[in-house]
Design a protein around this motif. Structure first.
Motif, PDB file in Angstrom:
ATOM      1  N   UNK A  59      47.741  35.518  45.354  1.00 44.14           N
ATOM      2  CA  UNK A  59      48.089  34.201  44.799  1.00 44.14           C
ATOM      3  C   UNK A  59      48.824  33.377  45.848  1.00 44.14           C
ATOM      4  N   UNK A  60      49.763  34.018  46.542  1.00 47.83           N
ATOM      5  CA  UNK A  60      50.533  33.309  47.569  1.00 47.83           C
ATOM      6  C   UNK A  60      49.677  32.973  48.789  1.00 47.83           C
ATOM      7  N   UNK A  61      48.540  33.679  48.942  1.00 42.82           N
ATOM      8  CA  UNK A  61      47.613  33.376  50.047  1.00 42.82           C
ATOM      9  C   UNK A  61      46.708  32.195  49.706  1.00 42.82           C
ATOM     10  N   UNK A  62      46.831  31.682  48.459  1.00 42.00           N
ATOM     11  CA  UNK A  62      46.089  30.478  48.096  1.00 42.00           C
ATOM     12  C   UNK A  62      44.868  30.686  47.228  1.00 42.00           C
ATOM     13  N   UNK A  63      44.745  31.853  46.599  1.00 40.65           N
ATOM     14  CA  UNK A  63      43.587  32.126  45.742  1.00 40.65           C
ATOM     15  C   UNK A  63      43.902  31.858  44.272  1.00 40.65           C
ATOM     16  N   UNK A  64      42.895  31.388  43.539  1.00 39.66           N
ATOM     17  CA  UNK A  64      42.883  31.509  42.091  1.00 39.66           C
ATOM     18  C   UNK A  64      42.406  32.926  41.807  1.00 39.66           C
ATOM     19  N   UNK A  65      43.174  33.697  41.029  1.00 39.79           N
ATOM     20  CA  UNK A  65      42.880  35.123  40.892  1.00 39.79           C
ATOM     21  C   UNK A  65      42.570  35.503  39.444  1.00 39.79           C
ATOM     22  N   UNK A  66      41.481  36.242  39.280  1.00 36.05           N
ATOM     23  CA  UNK A  66      41.187  36.934  38.025  1.00 36.05           C
ATOM     24  C   UNK A  66      41.263  38.423  38.316  1.00 36.05           C
ATOM     25  N   UNK A  67      41.960  39.159  37.474  1.00 35.75           N
ATOM     26  CA  UNK A  67      42.128  40.601  37.664  1.00 35.75           C
ATOM     27  C   UNK A  67      41.412  41.335  36.535  1.00 35.75           C
ATOM     28  N   UNK A  68      40.571  42.285  36.885  1.00 41.83           N
ATOM     29  CA  UNK A  68      39.888  43.117  35.894  1.00 41.83           C
ATOM     30  C   UNK A  68      40.512  44.513  35.941  1.00 41.83           C
TER      31      UNK A  68
ATOM     32  N   UNK B 118      33.828  43.503  36.742  1.00 42.88           N
ATOM     33  CA  UNK B 118      34.465  42.731  37.812  1.00 42.88           C
ATOM     34  C   UNK B 118      33.445  41.969  38.644  1.00 42.88           C
ATOM     35  N   UNK B 119      32.374  42.647  39.054  1.00 39.98           N
ATOM     36  CA  UNK B 119      31.366  41.995  39.891  1.00 39.98           C
ATOM     37  C   UNK B 119      30.657  40.896  39.110  1.00 39.98           C
ATOM     38  N   UNK B 120      30.357  41.169  37.826  1.00 36.38           N
ATOM     39  CA  UNK B 120      29.699  40.157  36.994  1.00 36.38           C
ATOM     40  C   UNK B 120      30.609  38.946  36.789  1.00 36.38           C
ATOM     41  N   UNK B 121      31.909  39.179  36.598  1.00 40.66           N
ATOM     42  CA  UNK B 121      32.854  38.079  36.445  1.00 40.66           C
ATOM     43  C   UNK B 121      32.924  37.255  37.727  1.00 40.66           C
ATOM     44  N   UNK B 122      32.935  37.948  38.875  1.00 45.61           N
ATOM     45  CA  UNK B 122      32.954  37.239  40.165  1.00 45.61           C
ATOM     46  C   UNK B 122      31.742  36.324  40.297  1.00 45.61           C
ATOM     47  N   UNK B 123      30.571  36.827  39.878  1.00 44.35           N
ATOM     48  CA  UNK B 123      29.361  35.992  39.924  1.00 44.35           C
ATOM     49  C   UNK B 123      29.474  34.842  38.938  1.00 44.35           C
ATOM     50  N   UNK B 124      30.026  35.131  37.748  1.00 45.69           N
ATOM     51  CA  UNK B 124      30.102  34.131  36.694  1.00 45.69           C
ATOM     52  C   UNK B 124      31.024  32.964  37.003  1.00 45.69           C
ATOM     53  N   UNK B 125      32.129  33.231  37.714  1.00 45.80           N
ATOM     54  CA  UNK B 125      33.086  32.153  37.995  1.00 45.80           C
ATOM     55  C   UNK B 125      32.960  31.634  39.427  1.00 45.80           C
ATOM     56  N   UNK B 126      31.960  32.137  40.150  1.00 48.56           N
ATOM     57  CA  UNK B 126      31.743  31.665  41.517  1.00 48.56           C
ATOM     58  C   UNK B 126      32.834  32.086  42.480  1.00 48.56           C
ATOM     59  N   UNK B 127      33.291  33.334  42.369  1.00 50.17           N
ATOM     60  CA  UNK B 127      34.361  33.821  43.247  1.00 50.17           C
ATOM     61  C   UNK B 127      33.848  34.008  44.675  1.00 50.17           C
ATOM     62  N   UNK B 128      34.741  33.806  45.641  1.00 50.39           N
ATOM     63  CA  UNK B 128      34.386  34.012  47.045  1.00 50.39           C
ATOM     64  C   UNK B 128      34.117  35.476  47.342  1.00 50.39           C
ATOM     65  N   UNK B 129      34.845  36.361  46.661  1.00 49.96           N
ATOM     66  CA  UNK B 129      34.599  37.778  46.847  1.00 49.96           C
ATOM     67  C   UNK B 129      35.194  38.551  45.660  1.00 49.96           C
ATOM     68  N   UNK B 130      34.866  39.840  45.612  1.00 51.71           N
ATOM     69  CA  UNK B 130      35.398  40.731  44.577  1.00 51.71           C
ATOM     70  C   UNK B 130      35.996  41.942  45.276  1.00 51.71           C
ATOM     71  N   UNK B 131      37.273  42.198  45.064  1.00 45.25           N
ATOM     72  CA  UNK B 131      37.952  43.347  45.674  1.00 45.25           C
ATOM     73  C   UNK B 131      38.100  44.454  44.632  1.00 45.25           C
TER      74      UNK B 131
END
Length: 412
Positions: A30-39, A159-172
């Motif tokens: 978050x402090x690095x500047x990301x909007x974060x979703x956690x699964x 997690x991967x499906x959510x990343x695709x669904x919200x257009x995330x830059x990556x999934x960790x």
């Protein structure tokens, strides 16, 4: 702002102290500047406990109610992590699968995702910079309104499906290892962590027995081109290791011939002897198994010298061995086999690498190396970037070490 999905498995959220550690990882991003979703998954051991309760209540229970019970584990984790994030000054709220919504089919206990919402999560990002803590492993079947679960390992897929669904830059994907290794470090201490692995290689590694990621999650990542990192939640949140990036083949400058060696001891071998060699016999064998949801892997057919009969050998997951044998016994008269043999003391060892496409003799080297070690091969299957051998289970570790050294992975 860029979007990031972070996923934490059961060992990463095993207790409240571990959940607080997860919160520190989230705070860093978050402090690095990301909007974060956690699964998140359920706390370690909780799903097993909930499954046991269902079986204790009724051995043949309603799968819809089973889903209602086992999905509660993730609900607890989402609430606790949201509380832990709020405690360290990070706005957060919990989301259950049906609230997102994660839409699925009606296959309770093993549902497949059909769609992802996420408008509410995106609104929270934009209006409040709010971290979304999402329950993995679960969704909803819209026509019935019933809660569903995705099967074991389903949080990776969520997690991967959510990343695709919200257009995330990556999934960790955070787990208890710091990346994908050339093989199991418990068997080969010289195993190396890989910086990058292609989607295809990871899919083959996962399906061949590597347990770092669930197969379905890799499939979703490949289809939607979701760049996925495998990282360790046990790293210092202030100084994490880079992990392994799973990405498109175009991001890998130069591939090794063989990227990794995987193995699976959860295999069983079945052989039908002297089956009449005529059109339709293979369908008579494998259609009933498919109808019983038994997954067949390696298949070998040996035709007799006179061309009248054939031996059909194949493998199934060891958990399905008894069911497969029962299905085939029921179909004996239709198939026409005089005898059937089975073995559960077998293992599958696989070598995977996109470099195989452009190199000849990769598998041949392995067959000779295994023969030199006195390891007999029961069956072989190959694909464009993988070959697998079925061997006696007692030789599994020797075979893995032999192939790991043969392809220069000890010093990768």
């Amino acid at each position: 702002m860029p979007r990031l999905v972070m996923k934490f498995g059961g060992t990463s959220v095993a207790n409240v102290e571990r959940i607080k550690n997860v919160a520190r990882h989230v705070k860093r991003e978050v402090e690095a500047g990301f909007h974060v979703a956690v699964v998140v998954s359920a706390m370690s051991g909780k799903t097993n406990e909930l499954v046991a309760w269902c079986k204790e209540a009724a051995p043949l229970h309603d799968q819809r109610e089973y889903d209602a019970v086992v999905a509660s584990g993730e609900q607890v984790t989402t609430g606790l992590l949201a509380i832990a994030l709020q405690e360290i000054g990070i706005p957060a709220r919990s989301w259950q699968g049906w609230q997102v919504p994660v839409e699925t089919d009606a296959a309770h206990g093993a549902a497949r995702i059909t769609g992802i919402g996420g408008a509410g999560i995106l609104k929270g990002f934009e209006e409040r910079r709010e971290v979304a803590v999402v329950a993995g492993f679960q969704g909803i079947h819209p026509p019935t309104g019933r809660l569903t679960t995705l099967g074991r390992g389903g949080s990776d897929t969520s997690a991967v499906a959510l990343a695709a669904g919200i257009g995330a830059d990556r999934c960790d994907i955070y787990t208890d290892v710091d990346g994908v290794y050339t093989t199991d470090p418990r068997i080969v201490p010289k195993a190396q962590r890989l910086d990058r692995v292609s989607f295809e290689e990871m899919l083959e590694l996962a399906s061949a027995g590597a347990k770092v990621l669930q197969v379905r999650s890799v499939e979703v990542a490949m289809v939607h081109n979701v760049r996925t990192f495998v990282r360790s939640s046990f790293d210092d949140p202030n100084n994490p290791k880079p992990g392994t990036l799973i990405c498109g083949e175009e991001e890998i400058v130069e591939s090794q011939v063989v990227t990794g060696i995987a193995y699976s001891k959860d295999e069983a071998q079945i052989t039908l002897r002297n089956v009449p060699d005529k059109p339709g016999v293979a369908a008579a064998v494998f259609t009933p198994l498919a109808d019983a949801n038994v997954v067949v892997d390696m298949i070998v057919q040996n035709i007799s010298p006179d061309g009248k009969t054939t031996d059909i050998t194949f493998t199934v997951p060891s958990a399905d061995y008894t069911r497969a044998m029962a299905v085939l016994a029921k179909e004996k008269d239709i198939i026409g086999y005089p005898s059937i043999e089975g073995a559960q003391d077998v293992a599958k060892v696989s070598a995977i690498g996109v470099g195989m496409r452009s190199h000849a003799g990769v598998a041949a080297k392995a067959f000779k190396a295994l023969a030199d070690r006195g390891i007999n091969i029961r069956a072989i299957t190959t694909s464009e970037i993988k070959f697998s051998v079925l061997i006696d289970q007692a030789y599994t570790e020797l075979a893995v070490r032999t192939l790991h050294s043969l392809y220069g992975l000890d010093a990768a």
